[in-house]
Write a protein that holds these residues in place. Structure first.
Motif, PDB file in Angstrom:
ATOM      1  N   HIS A 135       4.071  37.210  37.679  1.00  0.00           N
ATOM      2  CA  HIS A 135       3.808  38.307  36.742  1.00  0.00           C
ATOM      3  C   HIS A 135       2.473  38.942  37.110  1.00  0.00           C
ATOM      4  O   HIS A 135       1.499  38.242  37.377  1.00  0.00           O
ATOM      5  CB  HIS A 135       3.749  37.751  35.320  1.00  0.00           C
ATOM      6  N   VAL A 136       2.434  40.263  37.134  1.00  0.00           N
ATOM      7  CA  VAL A 136       1.186  41.007  37.311  1.00  0.00           C
ATOM      8  C   VAL A 136       1.101  42.075  36.227  1.00  0.00           C
ATOM      9  O   VAL A 136       2.123  42.625  35.804  1.00  0.00           O
ATOM     10  CB  VAL A 136       1.059  41.658  38.709  1.00  0.00           C
ATOM     11  N   SER A 144       3.202  46.429  33.640  1.00  0.00           N
ATOM     12  CA  SER A 144       3.398  45.051  34.094  1.00  0.00           C
ATOM     13  C   SER A 144       4.710  44.925  34.852  1.00  0.00           C
ATOM     14  O   SER A 144       5.639  45.724  34.688  1.00  0.00           O
ATOM     15  CB  SER A 144       3.371  44.071  32.919  1.00  0.00           C
ATOM     16  N   HIS A 199      -0.604  50.352  29.722  1.00  0.00           N
ATOM     17  CA  HIS A 199      -0.367  48.985  30.185  1.00  0.00           C
ATOM     18  C   HIS A 199       0.872  48.998  31.073  1.00  0.00           C
ATOM     19  O   HIS A 199       1.926  49.483  30.667  1.00  0.00           O
ATOM     20  CB  HIS A 199      -0.130  48.040  29.003  1.00  0.00           C
ATOM     21  N   GLY A 231      -6.930  43.539  34.935  1.00  0.00           N
ATOM     22  CA  GLY A 231      -5.612  43.100  35.310  1.00  0.00           C
ATOM     23  C   GLY A 231      -5.506  41.588  35.299  1.00  0.00           C
ATOM     24  O   GLY A 231      -6.490  40.870  35.165  1.00  0.00           O
ATOM     25  N   SER A 232      -4.292  41.131  35.447  1.00  0.00           N
ATOM     26  CA  SER A 232      -4.058  39.694  35.487  1.00  0.00           C
ATOM     27  C   SER A 232      -2.838  39.406  36.355  1.00  0.00           C
ATOM     28  O   SER A 232      -2.015  40.291  36.607  1.00  0.00           O
ATOM     29  CB  SER A 232      -3.837  39.137  34.078  1.00  0.00           C
ATOM     30  N   ALA A 233      -2.744  38.170  36.790  1.00  0.00           N
ATOM     31  CA  ALA A 233      -1.602  37.734  37.594  1.00  0.00           C
ATOM     32  C   ALA A 233      -1.344  36.263  37.307  1.00  0.00           C
ATOM     33  O   ALA A 233      -2.261  35.503  37.002  1.00  0.00           O
ATOM     34  CB  ALA A 233      -1.883  37.946  39.077  1.00  0.00           C
ATOM     35  N   SER A 234      -0.083  35.877  37.401  1.00  0.00           N
ATOM     36  CA  SER A 234       0.271  34.474  37.203  1.00  0.00           C
ATOM     37  C   SER A 234       1.552  34.160  37.964  1.00  0.00           C
ATOM     38  O   SER A 234       2.325  35.059  38.302  1.00  0.00           O
ATOM     39  CB  SER A 234       0.441  34.150  35.718  1.00  0.00           C
TER      40      SER A 234
END
Length: 69
Positions: free
Chosen positions: A25-26, A41, A39, A1-4
């Motif tokens: 954003h995740v 998001s 996916h 996962g990612s986050a910003s």
């Protein structure tokens, strides 16, 4: 996962408009089956402005399935 997270400012000198943008954003990816991935998001953004008609909030949810071959 990612986050910003993000932030930005815009100034339109000729029209005296000043905007501020914030958001985040995740995203997650996961294996579904063999070569298939899922996916998911979510993105939130909000613009505030010195011009009320330009203010808004936006929520975007995305669900995708991909494969490799």
């Amino acid at each position: 996962g990612s986050a910003s997270v993000f932030y930005g400012r815009g100034e339109y000198v000729l029209s005296d408009i000043k905007d501020n943008l914030i958001g985040g954003h995740v995203a997650l990816s996961y294996d579904i089956y063999k070569d298939f991935k899922g996916h998911l998001s979510y993105t939130y953004s909000q613009t505030t402005s010195n011009v009320d008609a330009r203010d808004y909030k936006k929520n975007v949810v995305s669900l995708k399935v991909s494969t490799a071959f």
